[in-house]
Design an enzyme around this catalytic site. Structure first.
Site, PDB file in Angstrom:
ATOM      1  N   ALA A   1       0.896  -1.248  -0.050  1.00  0.00           N
ATOM      2  CA  ALA A   1       0.088  -0.042  -0.209  1.00  0.00           C
ATOM      3  C   ALA A   1       0.846   1.398  -0.378  1.00  0.00           C
ATOM      4  CB  ALA A   1      -1.180  -0.096   1.075  1.00  0.00           C
TER       5      ALA A   1
ATOM      6  N   ARG B   1       9.166   8.110  -4.914  1.00  0.00           N
ATOM      7  CA  ARG B   1      10.132   8.289  -4.580  1.00  0.00           C
ATOM      8  C   ARG B   1      10.045   7.157  -6.691  1.00  0.00           C
ATOM      9  NH1 ARG B   1      14.429   5.947  -0.572  1.00  0.00           N
ATOM     10  NH2 ARG B   1      12.229   5.193   0.178  1.00  0.00           N
TER      11      ARG B   1
ATOM     12  N   GLU C   1      12.568  -0.774  15.861  1.00  0.00           N
ATOM     13  CA  GLU C   1      12.689  -0.735  14.218  1.00  0.00           C
ATOM     14  C   GLU C   1      13.908   0.520  14.192  1.00  0.00           C
ATOM     15  OE1 GLU C   1      10.641  -0.555  11.663  1.00  0.00           O
ATOM     16  OE2 GLU C   1      10.635  -2.194  13.004  1.00  0.00           O
TER      17      GLU C   1
ATOM     18  N   ASN D   1      15.649  -7.806  10.736  1.00  0.00           N
ATOM     19  CA  ASN D   1      14.341  -8.341  10.084  1.00  0.00           C
ATOM     20  C   ASN D   1      13.692  -8.033   8.637  1.00  0.00           C
ATOM     21  OD1 ASN D   1      11.391  -8.335   9.735  1.00  0.00           O
ATOM     22  ND2 ASN D   1      10.869  -6.617  11.178  1.00  0.00           N
TER      23      ASN D   1
ATOM     24  N   ASN E   1       9.612 -24.298 -52.510  1.00  0.00           N
ATOM     25  CA  ASN E   1      10.669 -23.343 -52.170  1.00  0.00           C
ATOM     26  C   ASN E   1      10.311 -21.817 -52.526  1.00  0.00           C
ATOM     27  OD1 ASN E   1      12.543 -21.494 -53.072  1.00  0.00           O
ATOM     28  ND2 ASN E   1      14.610 -23.337 -53.104  1.00  0.00           N
TER      29      ASN E   1
ATOM     30  N   TYR F   1      -4.382  -9.471 -47.956  1.00  0.00           N
ATOM     31  CA  TYR F   1      -5.616  -8.341 -47.196  1.00  0.00           C
ATOM     32  C   TYR F   1      -6.400  -7.441 -48.449  1.00  0.00           C
ATOM     33  CZ  TYR F   1      -7.048  -4.793 -43.832  1.00  0.00           C
ATOM     34  OH  TYR F   1      -7.600  -3.654 -43.478  1.00  0.00           O
TER      35      TYR F   1
ATOM     36  N   SER G   1      10.824 -15.846 -57.660  1.00  0.00           N
ATOM     37  CA  SER G   1      11.404 -14.824 -57.630  1.00  0.00           C
ATOM     38  C   SER G   1      10.371 -13.556 -58.280  1.00  0.00           C
ATOM     39  CB  SER G   1      12.552 -14.719 -57.353  1.00  0.00           C
ATOM     40  OG  SER G   1      13.450 -15.192 -56.683  1.00  0.00           O
TER      41      SER G   1
HETATM   42  C1  UD1 Z   1       9.858  -2.605   8.217  1.00  0.00           C
HETATM   43  C2  UD1 Z   1       9.848  -2.895   9.766  1.00  0.00           C
HETATM   44  C3  UD1 Z   1      11.258  -3.089   9.647  1.00  0.00           C
HETATM   45  C4  UD1 Z   1      12.111  -4.008   8.744  1.00  0.00           C
HETATM   46  C5  UD1 Z   1      11.768  -3.278   6.841  1.00  0.00           C
HETATM   47  C6  UD1 Z   1      12.640  -4.408   5.617  1.00  0.00           C
HETATM   48  C7  UD1 Z   1       7.651  -1.870  11.036  1.00  0.00           C
HETATM   49  C8  UD1 Z   1       7.466  -1.115  11.597  1.00  0.00           C
HETATM   50  N1  UD1 Z   1       9.632  -2.428  10.129  1.00  0.00           N
HETATM   51  O1  UD1 Z   1       9.888  -1.324   8.437  1.00  0.00           O
HETATM   52  O2  UD1 Z   1      11.602  -3.950  11.137  1.00  0.00           O
HETATM   53  O3  UD1 Z   1      13.471  -3.651   8.892  1.00  0.00           O
HETATM   54  O4  UD1 Z   1      10.730  -3.501   6.935  1.00  0.00           O
HETATM   55  O5  UD1 Z   1      11.821  -3.745   5.052  1.00  0.00           O
HETATM   56  O6  UD1 Z   1       7.144  -3.276   9.823  1.00  0.00           O
HETATM   57  N2  UD1 Z   1       3.091  -0.866   4.210  1.00  0.00           N
HETATM   58  C9  UD1 Z   1       1.781  -0.985   3.415  1.00  0.00           C
HETATM   59  N3  UD1 Z   1       1.143   0.045   4.546  1.00  0.00           N
HETATM   60  C10 UD1 Z   1       1.758   1.371   5.632  1.00  0.00           C
HETATM   61  C11 UD1 Z   1       3.202   1.203   6.069  1.00  0.00           C
HETATM   62  C12 UD1 Z   1       3.961   0.375   5.269  1.00  0.00           C
HETATM   63  O7  UD1 Z   1       1.843  -1.824   3.230  1.00  0.00           O
HETATM   64  O8  UD1 Z   1       0.613   1.790   6.323  1.00  0.00           O
HETATM   65  C13 UD1 Z   1       3.962  -1.695   3.130  1.00  0.00           C
HETATM   66  C14 UD1 Z   1       4.779  -1.009   2.446  1.00  0.00           C
HETATM   67  O9  UD1 Z   1       4.328  -0.280   0.697  1.00  0.00           O
HETATM   68  C15 UD1 Z   1       6.140  -1.753   2.244  1.00  0.00           C
HETATM   69  C16 UD1 Z   1       6.072  -2.545   3.630  1.00  0.00           C
HETATM   70  O10 UD1 Z   1       4.959  -2.233   4.446  1.00  0.00           O
HETATM   71  O11 UD1 Z   1       5.945  -2.506   1.387  1.00  0.00           O
HETATM   72  C17 UD1 Z   1       6.906  -1.996   4.555  1.00  0.00           C
HETATM   73  O12 UD1 Z   1       7.074  -0.808   4.423  1.00  0.00           O
HETATM   74  P1  UD1 Z   1       7.563   0.148   4.882  1.00  0.00           P
HETATM   75  O13 UD1 Z   1       7.746   1.816   5.533  1.00  0.00           O
HETATM   76  O14 UD1 Z   1       9.033   0.152   3.528  1.00  0.00           O
HETATM   77  O15 UD1 Z   1       8.553   0.361   6.002  1.00  0.00           O
HETATM   78  P2  UD1 Z   1       9.946   0.216   6.792  1.00  0.00           P
HETATM   79  O16 UD1 Z   1       9.927   1.049   7.707  1.00  0.00           O
HETATM   80  O17 UD1 Z   1      11.203  -0.178   6.038  1.00  0.00           O
END
Ligand code: UD1
Ligand code: CA
Length: 467
Positions: free
Chosen positions: A11, A16, A161, A176, A381, A391, A409
């Site tokens: 989501a 970027r 985090e 993680n 051939n 067409y 040819s």
């Molecule tokens: C998250 C993890 C972190 C991990 C990292 C790895 C949490 C709180 N943290 O951090 O521990 O090391 O991923 O990349 O989970 N997304 C949603 N809805 C939201 C927020 C995020 O769909 O409300 C989706 C994003 O599109 C993305 C994924 O969840 O695909 C991770 O979200 P992102 O914001 O990148 O998490 P990080 O803060 O990087």
């Protein structure tokens, strides 16, 4: 394996990328990054897929339906309140039969299916109170990631985090990757207990890990290839990930006995059998299959094309949705368009275009021709410059050439038309009537030679030009 639903988080805005298109639909190796993740989940034995999308998720939904049909659906998270909130939004789409949920991110297309498979099996042989498992990885630079906190006995107790971590916690290099396996009944209650008491004011999914550790155990599944866990946020990372994936595919193929030159590109989903050769600059796309002994020469681009054993595709040929038969030869510079079937030992040469045409065994069209909507019999051939006039401005019509026929040819075959077996079409003939078996068709002006005329003509022209 218990019945498992994958919940894939996608989501995020993806600002970027600077794109109108949802981030997870940007492609690498011929497939949206999201599909790479979903394919890894399905390969690991997951039963169905829920993708959490934000506003504008319709295009994501359409891409899922096209590729996964009823196996995949989307769930809407209309405000991005954190990863925990995102998973909550998916729960009403997780069926009652699902025992286990696998949680993945839609923007990590390099994740290896074998690691996802390890995660899928993480509960095997574990005590019943193990409610959650997660991938973990040691990385050279853990900045930005959630850190894995372990107790003195080495058990995972929580994830911190980066923004919430102390200096000491930031020194931890085990991170993680945000890929988890969770038992569904536990997950449903754990999600209700999350609170946004943290540096970002979000509902962190990572807090579910601490809850699982308190209840029983959170099982760590270590992954060694940190590069396979990278998330894509911009087009520079997209490019780097695509290079990495092409390199991985090429290495896999080489290990299995395929010669893949450095700049050949094999997209996801393509099959290449051992002992095939892919020269520099070859691009294989879609559902292409290249069988054993086939040789695809420099710069050829094949999409949804089956190349049978020992066929040769010479340089700079293009083929789409077609078949190139065993031992056949195509190119250089041939264009094989959809629904062409180039038969065994048949030859299609330079600047020959085929479309929806069957070229039967041993038939040849070696130079400069347009062969659309045709059926060319065995051993026939087709001479240089032949055009199938298929067409009439409204409809397409068929040209049939019998076995062993010879098309001189620069002939035009005005379809619908049939040339009989063994028939002969004289060079430069415009064929508008069917030609019986073994007949000669000739339709051109008789030639006349005027003796000595050339020098008289030259003299007259010279006088008139004033030179
Ligand atoms: C998250 C993890 C972190 C991990 C990292 C790895 C949490 C709180 N943290 O951090 O521990 O090391 O991923 O990349 O989970 N997304 C949603 N809805 C939201 C927020 C995020 O769909 O409300 C989706 C994003 O599109 C993305 C994924 O969840 O695909 C991770 O979200 P992102 O914001 O990148 O998490 P990080 O803060 O990087
Ligand atoms: Ca991230």
């Amino acid at each position: 394996m218990p019945r498992t639903t994958a919940i894939v988080l996608a989501a995020g805005q993806g600002t970027r990328m600077k794109s109108k298109r949802a981030k997870v639909l940007h492609e690498l190796c011929g497939r949206p990054m999201l599909h790479h993740v979903l394919d890894a989940a399905l390969a690991a034995g997951v039963d169905d897929l829920v993708v959490v999308v934000g506003h504008g998720g319709d295009a994501v939904a359409a891409s899922l339906t096209a590729r996964y049909g009823a196996k995949a659906r989307t769930a809407l998270q209309d405000k991005q309140l954190g990863t925990g909130h995102a998973v909550s939004c998916a729960m009403s789409s997780v069926g009652d039969q699902a025992e286990v949920a696998m949680i993945l991110c839609g923007d990590t297309p390099l994740v290896r299916s074998e690691d996802v498979a390890k995660l899928a099996r993480a509960f095997d042989g574990q005590p019943a109170d193990a409610e959650l498992a997660l991938l973990t990885c040691r990385v050279p630079d853990p900045t930005g990631y959630g850190r894995i906190l372990r107790d003195a006995a080495g058990r995972v107790v929580a994830i911190r985090e980066h923004k919430d971590a102390t200096e000491a916690e930031r020194a931890i290099d085990e991170i993680n990757p945000a890929m988890y396996l969770v038992k569904v009944p536990f997950l449903r209650t754990a999600l209700t207990r999350l609170s946004p008491n943290n540096a970002q004011g979000e509902l962190y999914f990572t807090d579910v890990v601490a809850q699982a550790a308190e209840r029983g155990a959170a099982i760590a599944v270590p992954v060694s290839d940190a590069g396979s866990l990278v998330g894509i946020n911009d087009r520079i990372q997209l490019e780097a990930a695509e290079q990495a994936l092409y390199a991985r595919t090429a290495e896999d193929l080489r290990r299995r006995g395929v010669t893949v030159r450095g700049s050949a590109r094999v997209d996801a989903g393509v099959v290449v059998e051992p002992d095939a050769i892919l020269e520099h600059g070859v691009v294989l796309r879609g559902s292409t299959i290249v069988k054993s002994g086939a040789h695809i020469d420099v710069g050829s681009v094949l999409t949804d094309t089956v190349v049978e054993e020992d066929a040769r595709v010479l340089p700079y040929s293009v083929s789409s949705r077609s078949r190139i038969g065993r031992g056949a030869q195509v190119g250089p510079f041939s264009h094989v368009r959809p629904d062409s079937d180039i038969g065994e030992q048949a030859h299609i040469g330079n600047f020959v275009e085929t479309k929806k045409t069957v070229v039967r065994k041993g038939a040849k069209a070696n130079h400069l021709a347009y062969l659309g909507d045709g059926d060319i019999g065995e051993g026939a051939n087709v001479g240089a410059g032949t055009i199938f006039c298929n067409y009439d401005g409204f409809r397409k019509h068929k040209t049939e050439i019998g076995p062993g026929a010879f098309i001189g040819s620069d002939s035009q075959l005005v379809a619908p038309i049939k040339i009989g077996a063994g028939a002969y079409v004289a060079t430069g003939t415009t064929v508008t009537k069917d030609v019986p078996d073994d007949a000669l068709a000739i339709a051109r002006q008789k030639q006349e030679n005027k003796e000595g005329y050339a020098s008289r003509l030259r003299a007259r022209l010279k006088a008139g030009s004033g030179k």
